[in-house]
Design an enzyme around this catalytic site. Structure first.
Site, PDB file in Angstrom:
ATOM      1  N   GLU A 161       0.835  -1.219   0.000  1.00  0.00           N
ATOM      2  CA  GLU A 161       0.000   0.000   0.000  1.00  0.00           C
ATOM      3  C   GLU A 161       0.862   1.257   0.000  1.00  0.00           C
ATOM      4  OE1 GLU A 161      -2.911   0.575  -0.818  1.00  0.00           O
ATOM      5  OE2 GLU A 161      -3.454  -1.526  -0.809  1.00  0.00           O
TER       6      GLU A 161
HETATM    7  C1  LIG Z   1       2.810  -9.713   0.021  1.00  0.00           C
HETATM    8  C2  LIG Z   1       2.599  -8.579  -0.921  1.00  0.00           C
HETATM    9  C3  LIG Z   1       1.303  -8.214  -1.274  1.00  0.00           C
HETATM   10  C4  LIG Z   1       1.098  -7.184  -2.177  1.00  0.00           C
HETATM   11  N1  LIG Z   1      -0.179  -6.889  -2.599  1.00  0.00           N
HETATM   12  C5  LIG Z   1      -0.359  -6.029  -3.635  1.00  0.00           C
HETATM   13  C6  LIG Z   1      -1.649  -5.864  -4.236  1.00  0.00           C
HETATM   14  O1  LIG Z   1      -2.637  -6.463  -3.822  1.00  0.00           O
HETATM   15  N2  LIG Z   1      -1.754  -5.019  -5.297  1.00  0.00           N
HETATM   16  C7  LIG Z   1      -0.690  -4.352  -5.807  1.00  0.00           C
HETATM   17  O2  LIG Z   1      -0.859  -3.624  -6.781  1.00  0.00           O
HETATM   18  N3  LIG Z   1       0.542  -4.472  -5.246  1.00  0.00           N
HETATM   19  C8  LIG Z   1       0.729  -5.298  -4.191  1.00  0.00           C
HETATM   20  N4  LIG Z   1       1.977  -5.456  -3.639  1.00  0.00           N
HETATM   21  C9  LIG Z   1       3.071  -4.676  -4.152  1.00  0.00           C
HETATM   22  C10 LIG Z   1       3.511  -3.565  -3.178  1.00  0.00           C
HETATM   23  O3  LIG Z   1       2.527  -2.575  -3.113  1.00  0.00           O
HETATM   24  C11 LIG Z   1       4.872  -3.055  -3.657  1.00  0.00           C
HETATM   25  O4  LIG Z   1       5.811  -4.078  -3.386  1.00  0.00           O
HETATM   26  C12 LIG Z   1       5.266  -1.760  -2.988  1.00  0.00           C
HETATM   27  O5  LIG Z   1       4.443  -0.702  -3.420  1.00  0.00           O
HETATM   28  C13 LIG Z   1       6.730  -1.379  -3.270  1.00  0.00           C
HETATM   29  O6  LIG Z   1       7.045  -1.492  -4.626  1.00  0.00           O
HETATM   30  P1  LIG Z   1       8.334  -2.318  -5.048  1.00  0.00           P
HETATM   31  O7  LIG Z   1       8.250  -3.644  -4.408  1.00  0.00           O
HETATM   32  O8  LIG Z   1       8.455  -2.280  -6.519  1.00  0.00           O
HETATM   33  O9  LIG Z   1       9.538  -1.562  -4.396  1.00  0.00           O
HETATM   34  P2  LIG Z   1      10.341  -0.291  -5.040  1.00  0.00           P
HETATM   35  O10 LIG Z   1       9.355   0.671  -5.564  1.00  0.00           O
HETATM   36  O11 LIG Z   1      11.369  -0.806  -5.960  1.00  0.00           O
HETATM   37  O12 LIG Z   1      11.002   0.285  -3.761  1.00  0.00           O
HETATM   38  C14 LIG Z   1      12.213  -0.197  -3.182  1.00  0.00           C
HETATM   39  C15 LIG Z   1      12.683   0.779  -2.112  1.00  0.00           C
HETATM   40  O13 LIG Z   1      12.953   2.065  -2.708  1.00  0.00           O
HETATM   41  C16 LIG Z   1      12.170   3.074  -2.102  1.00  0.00           C
HETATM   42  N5  LIG Z   1      11.725   4.021  -3.131  1.00  0.00           N
HETATM   43  C17 LIG Z   1      11.198   3.722  -4.343  1.00  0.00           C
HETATM   44  N6  LIG Z   1      10.913   4.852  -4.995  1.00  0.00           N
HETATM   45  C18 LIG Z   1      11.259   5.885  -4.206  1.00  0.00           C
HETATM   46  C19 LIG Z   1      11.199   7.305  -4.322  1.00  0.00           C
HETATM   47  N7  LIG Z   1      10.685   7.906  -5.390  1.00  0.00           N
HETATM   48  N8  LIG Z   1      11.651   8.046  -3.290  1.00  0.00           N
HETATM   49  C20 LIG Z   1      12.131   7.451  -2.186  1.00  0.00           C
HETATM   50  N9  LIG Z   1      12.216   6.127  -2.009  1.00  0.00           N
HETATM   51  C21 LIG Z   1      11.782   5.350  -3.006  1.00  0.00           C
HETATM   52  C22 LIG Z   1      10.997   2.354  -1.453  1.00  0.00           C
HETATM   53  O14 LIG Z   1      10.472   3.082  -0.345  1.00  0.00           O
HETATM   54  C23 LIG Z   1      11.635   1.040  -1.035  1.00  0.00           C
HETATM   55  O15 LIG Z   1      12.259   1.182   0.200  1.00  0.00           O
HETATM   56  C24 LIG Z   1       2.197  -6.467  -2.706  1.00  0.00           C
HETATM   57  C25 LIG Z   1       3.486  -6.813  -2.318  1.00  0.00           C
HETATM   58  C26 LIG Z   1       3.708  -7.871  -1.467  1.00  0.00           C
HETATM   59  C27 LIG Z   1       5.114  -8.255  -1.132  1.00  0.00           C
END
Ligand SMILES: Cc1cc2nc3c(=O)[nH]c(=O)nc-3n(C[C@H](O)[C@H](O)[C@H](O)COP(=O)(O)OP(=O)(O)OC[C@H]3O[C@@H](n4cnc5c(N)ncnc54)[C@H](O)[C@@H]3O)c2cc1C
Length: 590
Positions: free
Chosen positions: A439
């Site tokens: 989220e």
């Molecule tokens: C168990 C599970 C359930 C999930 N359920 C859903 C779901 O139902 N629907 C859905 O759509 N998604 C879902 N997700 C996805 C989840 O919302 C994302 O994993 C999350 O938003 C982070 O995206 P990412 O994993 O690509 O990490 P990234 O975006 O790659 O982030 C990696 C790190 O970099 C930081 N970061 C990234 N961009 C920036 C920025 N601009 N400024 C500062 N810091 C930054 C982040 O805070 C984080 O610490 C789920 C994930 C998991 C693991």
């Protein structure tokens, strides 16, 4: 031990920490009575403790079996879901027009805490359905509402939220799923989504996916995203279930925690394209999805509170039972329960006070949501809506951080046994970890707070909140109650630290935001500590006024103020003085 809903604490936090009783007295909830509120909480507590909590370990051990595109949930989950939905819990705060009960959002949020405390992997599914109802109700066409809302409100069908793709996580604007216009006014979607919670399962006959996708002529980034409703099964003209849509789960993830919740990779449009229906305007998907996300973000905050509550209960029970060492004056042949040791007491009090602060903050946010929907006039509703916007990222990130910290302290209180799966302490920590990531990661929440929420209404929304916190501090001072110790002073220091850090951040936003972004996460923590501390103070004031368990509420507020809120000064310095060291520290990261 299994979770027992702490009905007295929940009721008191809702009524007096968040201000539900005052809102009720003002007539915000029509003829709703406190008796009904108490009855709803009691039944939710019973269901969560007796029906859902016993399934938590089974969900962790069994996980989600996946074969030929079909997900099987853990033994007992299907029946528990049926019991839960037949009780009308999915539609507790949903509009009556669609079969909901129209009860306050804040009451629903208190129930959401209990479902999540009982079994987070179970509760995360309904949480998304409830958020989907809000989005469809706010942005869907009348035809879509008529076709889908009643079944989503009743929980007969569940909803998913589909944003994430391999290259589009926090950066939602990078998503590539395509939507083509079809001659009949519907759309055909093709693409891949990852990490989709309850994307496939065996709890209901149909699943309604809410999918973000991009039209061929869409502008780049988030301005070019549209929201589509994509049912797993298409419907016949009479509303009954028809053919399978071109959307399927490709696999489920193996993950650290919430094993009972299926996290699916979804394929849309293997064949002719998944049939989807537009929700809101073309290219207006982000605002529709934000309705869904904001509701879900607050509910995820309650996952933090719920896990923290469960962990605290476990730790207290263990600390009363486990005997090690002696306390002063004890005979050599005896040993004391570890709760008698000051360091263990400190851990337990930290757990209880942080949980209570996060709970009060989440409930206060939910009550603001009620004011934003039911307020007497447009100005009151707008002010409340700004309050919800301001507090939502804090409620989500502060509470989920607390959930993880408290779950970790629970392991510590258990010593070696905490590290052994058998006690269940490890599961709570594993489960809690995701709540700070999904989220919108907590880092993204902090950035949202600083860059979008502080400037709301020209800074007036945050200023008004700061004034309200100062009012609580003044009321605490006015009691002159020695039992409060340094509470008023420490909370005054915390609120003033928050005010100075806010001013500093607002002044930096226009001058290249890097310094503000570097301090965003410590600022959010400072905000949570100052607000949470004051809300506990407010609860203590109410307890003194009502003569209701005042000793406990005063002790909790005092512990938080003297042991946690004192971190505010250091956090202020981190925000204001630490940014340069973050931005210019390339050498340390080489
Ligand atoms: C168990 C599970 C359930 C999930 N359920 C859903 C779901 O139902 N629907 C859905 O759509 N998604 C879902 N997700 C996805 C989840 O919302 C994302 O994993 C999350 O938003 C982070 O995206 P990412 O994993 O690509 O990490 P990234 O975006 O790659 O982030 C990696 C790190 O970099 C930081 N970061 C990234 N961009 C920036 C920025 N601009 N400024 C500062 N810091 C930054 C982040 O805070 C984080 O610490 C789920 C994930 C998991 C693991």
């Amino acid at each position: 031990m299994t979770y027992q809903a702490p009905l007295a604490d929940i009721g008191f936090a809702l009524k007096y920490g968040a201000g539900f009783s005052a809102a009720l007295d003002e007539g915000l909830f029509g003829d709703l009575s406190l008796d009904v509120v108490d009855a709803v909480l009691a039944e939710a507590g019973r269901l969560s403790s007796e029906v859902i909590a016993p399934l938590n370990r089974a969900g962790d051990k069994f996980g989600t079996a996946f074969k030929d595109g079909i997900v099987t949930t853990a033994p007992g989950w299907k029946e528990a879901y049926a019991t839960w939905r037949n009780g009308g819990w999915n539609g507790l705060a949903a509009p009556e027009q669609w079969g909901g009960q129209g009860l306050p959002q804040s009451l629903n949020i208190a129930c959401i805490e209990m479902w999540n405390a009982a079994a987070m992997a179970f509760a995360v599914g309904p949480l998304l359905t409830i958020a989907a109802v809000d989005a469809l109700h706010a942005h869907g066409s009348e035809a879509l509402k008529k076709t889908y809302l009643a079944k989503l409100v009743s929980g007969e069908w569940t909803g998913t939220m589909q944003l994430t793709e391999p290259q589009a996580g926090s950066d939602v604007g990078a998503l590539r799923t395509r939507a083509e216009r079809a001659p009949d006014g519907s759309y055909r979607l093709k693409g891949q989504k990852i990490f989709i919670t309850y994307g496939e399962h065996d709890l209901t006959d149909n699943i309604i996916h809410f999918v973000l996708a991009r039209l061929p002529d869409a502008p780049p980034g988030t301005r070019g995203i549209s929201l589509f409703l994509v049912p797993k099964f298409l419907l016949q003209p009479d509303g009954s279930i028809g053919a399978r849509n071109d959307v399927r789960a490709h696999s489920v993830e193996h993950k650290l925690g919430i094993h009972g919740s299926p996290t699916c990779t979804m394929i849309l449009g293997d064949g002719t394209g998944a049939i989807g229906y537009l929700v809101g305007a073309e290219n207006g998907g982000m605002s529709a999805m934000f309705t869904m996300m904001n509701r879900a973000r607050l509910a995820i905050g309650l996952q933090g509170v719920g896990v923290a509550e469960c962990a605290t209960q476990q730790a207290l029970a263990y600390a009363r039972e486990r005997r090690q060492g002696r306390v002063a004056g004890m005979p050599a042949n005896q040993s004391a329960p570890i709760i008698a040791h000051p360091d263990v007491r400190r851990m337990l009090l930290t757990m209880r006070a942080q949980t209570a602060a996060a709970r009060a903050l989440c409930y206060a946010t939910a009550l603001a949501l009620d004011h934003s929907e039911r307020g007497a006039d447009a100005a009151a509703r707008k002010a409340a809506s700004d309050r919800v916007s301001l507090l939502t990222p804090v409620a989500k990130a502060f509470s989920t951080d607390i959930g993880i910290e408290v779950a970790s302290l629970n392991v510590q209180v258990h010593g070696g046994m905490g590290y052994i799966e058998e006690t269940g302490a490890a599961q709570l920590l594993r489960d809690a970890r995701i709540s700070a990531i999904y989220e919108g990661t907590n880092g993204i929440q902090a950035i949202d707070l600083v860059t979008r929420k502080l400037p709301l209404a020209g800074g007036a929304a945050v200023a008004a909140y700061g004034d309200e916190l100062r009012g609580i501090v003044r009321a605490l001072k006015a009691t002159n109650d020695p039992g409060l110790g340094c509470t008023p002073v420490r909370l005054e220091e915390a609120t003033e630290s928050l005010a100075r850090a806010t001013e500093w951040l607002l002044s930096r936003l226009d001058k290249g935001p890097d310094a503000a972004l570097a301090g965003a996460s410590p600022y959010l923590r400072l905000f949570g500590i100052a607000a949470g501390g004051c809300l506990l103070g407010q609860q203590a004031l109410a307890a003194m006024r009502l003569g209701e368990n005042a000793g406990a509420y005063v002790a909790l507020a005092r512990f938080f103020a003297e042991n946690v809120a004192v971190q505010a000064g250091a956090l202020e310095r981190t925000v204001v003085d630490g940014a340069e060291g973050v931005i210019g520290a390339d050498a340390a990261l080489s």
